[in-house]
Design an enzyme around this catalytic site. Structure first.
Site, PDB file in Angstrom:
ATOM      1  N   ASP A  33     -99.096 -22.229  46.430  1.00  0.00           N
ATOM      2  CA  ASP A  33     -97.822 -21.630  46.026  1.00  0.00           C
ATOM      3  C   ASP A  33     -96.887 -21.521  47.229  1.00  0.00           C
ATOM      4  OD1 ASP A  33     -95.947 -20.459  44.387  1.00  0.00           O
ATOM      5  OD2 ASP A  33     -96.813 -18.461  44.505  1.00  0.00           O
ATOM      6  N   GLY A  36     -91.341 -24.041  47.032  1.00  0.00           N
ATOM      7  CA  GLY A  36     -89.916 -23.796  46.799  1.00  0.00           C
ATOM      8  C   GLY A  36     -89.337 -22.875  47.861  1.00  0.00           C
ATOM      9  N   TRP A  38     -90.498 -22.264  50.835  1.00  0.00           N
ATOM     10  CA  TRP A  38     -90.525 -22.963  52.134  1.00  0.00           C
ATOM     11  C   TRP A  38     -89.259 -23.802  52.293  1.00  0.00           C
ATOM     12  CZ3 TRP A  38     -90.335 -28.022  53.760  1.00  0.00           C
ATOM     13  CH2 TRP A  38     -90.803 -28.307  55.039  1.00  0.00           C
ATOM     14  N   ARG A  46     -85.811 -28.023  46.690  1.00  0.00           N
ATOM     15  CA  ARG A  46     -87.193 -27.631  46.358  1.00  0.00           C
ATOM     16  C   ARG A  46     -88.120 -28.852  46.420  1.00  0.00           C
ATOM     17  NH1 ARG A  46     -88.290 -23.042  43.890  1.00  0.00           N
ATOM     18  NH2 ARG A  46     -89.919 -24.033  42.646  1.00  0.00           N
ATOM     19  N   ASN A  81     -95.564 -25.575  34.476  1.00  0.00           N
ATOM     20  CA  ASN A  81     -94.651 -26.345  35.347  1.00  0.00           C
ATOM     21  C   ASN A  81     -93.746 -27.303  34.570  1.00  0.00           C
ATOM     22  OD1 ASN A  81     -96.920 -26.645  38.222  1.00  0.00           O
ATOM     23  ND2 ASN A  81     -95.376 -25.108  37.744  1.00  0.00           N
ATOM     24  N   ARG A 201    -101.639 -12.845  42.105  1.00  0.00           N
ATOM     25  CA  ARG A 201    -101.836 -13.223  40.694  1.00  0.00           C
ATOM     26  C   ARG A 201    -102.807 -14.387  40.598  1.00  0.00           C
ATOM     27  NH1 ARG A 201     -96.152 -12.676  40.850  1.00  0.00           N
ATOM     28  NH2 ARG A 201     -95.805 -14.880  41.276  1.00  0.00           N
TER      29      ARG A 201
HETATM   30  C1  FPP Z   1     -95.906 -24.140  43.886  1.00  0.00           C
HETATM   31  O1  FPP Z   1     -94.746 -24.083  44.642  1.00  0.00           O
HETATM   32  C2  FPP Z   1     -96.556 -25.424  43.867  1.00  0.00           C
HETATM   33  C3  FPP Z   1     -96.602 -26.302  42.815  1.00  0.00           C
HETATM   34  C4  FPP Z   1     -95.597 -26.384  41.756  1.00  0.00           C
HETATM   35  C5  FPP Z   1     -97.739 -27.198  42.672  1.00  0.00           C
HETATM   36  C6  FPP Z   1     -98.281 -27.776  43.934  1.00  0.00           C
HETATM   37  C7  FPP Z   1     -97.753 -29.125  44.199  1.00  0.00           C
HETATM   38  C8  FPP Z   1     -97.876 -29.773  45.374  1.00  0.00           C
HETATM   39  C9  FPP Z   1     -98.596 -29.216  46.519  1.00  0.00           C
HETATM   40  C10 FPP Z   1     -97.257 -31.121  45.542  1.00  0.00           C
HETATM   41  C11 FPP Z   1     -97.892 -32.205  44.727  1.00  0.00           C
HETATM   42  C12 FPP Z   1     -99.377 -32.167  44.708  1.00  0.00           C
HETATM   43  C13 FPP Z   1    -100.190 -33.242  44.840  1.00  0.00           C
HETATM   44  C14 FPP Z   1    -101.660 -33.078  44.702  1.00  0.00           C
HETATM   45  C15 FPP Z   1     -99.683 -34.599  45.119  1.00  0.00           C
HETATM   46  P1  FPP Z   1     -93.504 -23.375  43.963  1.00  0.00           P
HETATM   47  O2  FPP Z   1     -92.507 -24.438  43.693  1.00  0.00           O
HETATM   48  O3  FPP Z   1     -93.934 -22.571  42.778  1.00  0.00           O
HETATM   49  O4  FPP Z   1     -93.037 -22.429  45.116  1.00  0.00           O
HETATM   50  P2  FPP Z   1     -92.156 -21.102  44.974  1.00  0.00           P
HETATM   51  O5  FPP Z   1     -93.029 -20.089  44.264  1.00  0.00           O
HETATM   52  O6  FPP Z   1     -91.869 -20.739  46.373  1.00  0.00           O
HETATM   53  O7  FPP Z   1     -90.932 -21.468  44.179  1.00  0.00           O
END
Ligand code: FPP
Length: 255
Positions: A33, A36, A38, A46, A81, A201
């Site tokens: 997690d 976004g 980062w 994002r 997602n 969570r």
């Molecule tokens: C959460 O960050 C992460 C994801 C939506 C899934 C993880 C995806 C990757 C690491 C990239 C693709 C994966 C592979 C295996 C190629 P978020 O966008 O929810 O972050 P935020 O909570 O800060 O918005």
């Protein structure tokens, strides 16, 4: 939420040294997690956060392989997602496809078996084709099993399992019957669940399987998660006492 993990102050080398002979988990599951946040912190889109997240995936896989973790399961794309903006969903799907093609040689070289769990039929056909290829190519390896949860939801997994239980004509299912119809019934339950970005969570991840998992939460955003953070989580785990519902040396506790 700010969490304090003093082990993360140590260097990767120091942590690696301390892991020698430590009791390690067989199965590590990770909720990745913070991509976004980062990106937003840097004024990037994002999508650039997700790209940086792929680098962290590679590092986590290598780190676990180095210390001979047998199973690593990563929450790469949740059933929720799909509700993100179309451009972000498309970018995530493309990253995934590129990863499945681009990582093949590395997985073969490291003898890592790739698997996937989730409602995979919801993934686009071209991604499924690349996934099937990589899964088939690595099926004979047993050094480590790397599982990507794709279009995955823990409740959906339980619903799918129950449907299979009913289809099998089992009228009085027990826990063993439900376990048998999970997406990866041959995998042991995760011993350690890691979540990045400080959120407390479980987000519909492996709900059945994490019943007794130890949980490690770090403030680090996923793209910044490195081998050092993985080793800190493993070392933290190695120092915990797991009781599986019993009191030490007896019965009757809660944990
Ligand atoms: C959460 O960050 C992460 C994801 C939506 C899934 C993880 C995806 C990757 C690491 C990239 C693709 C994966 C592979 C295996 C190629 P978020 O966008 O929810 O972050 P935020 O909570 O800060 O918005």
């Amino acid at each position: 939420m700010e969490i304090s993990n003093p082990l993360e102050e140590l260097s990767e080398e120091e942590l690696r040294a301390r892991l020698e002979g430590a009791r390690l988990p067989t199965h590590v599951a990770v909720i990745m997690d913070g991509n976004g946040r980062w990106a937003e912190k840097r004024g990037f889109s994002r999508i650039r956060g997700h790209e940086a997240g792929v680098r962290a995936v590679r590092e986590a896989v290598t780190a676990c392989r180095e210390v001979e973790i047998k199973y690593l399961t990563l929450y790469a794309f949740s059933s929720e997602n799909w509700k993100r903006p179309k451009a972000e969903v498309q970018a995530l799907i493309k990253l995934l496809k590129d990863y499945l093609v681009g990582e093949r040689d590395e997985l073969v070289e490291k003898q890592i078996r790739l698997r996937a769990i989730g409602r995979l039929e919801q993934m686009p056909a071209d991604v499924r084709a690349e996934l099937d290829k990589t899964v088939a190519l690595t099926a004979q390896y047993d050094k480590m099993t790397l599982t990507h949860a794709l279009s995955y939801g823990g409740r959906a997994e339980l619903v799918d399992a129950l449907r299979k239980v009913i289809a099998a004509g089992i009228r009085e299912p027990d826990e063993e019957a439900v376990s048998r119809y999970l997406y990866a019934p041959d995998h042991p339950d995760p011993d350690l669940l890691i979540r990045t970005s400080g959120e407390l969570r479980v987000s519909n991840f492996l709900l059945w399987e994490i019943s007794y998992a130890e949980i490690y939460v770090t403030n680090v955003l996923w793209p910044d998660f490195s081998a050092k953070h993985m080793y800190a989580a493993l070392l933290d785990y190695s120092m915990r006492e797991r009781r599986f519902g019993k009191v030490s040396g007896g019965d009757g506790g809660w944990t």
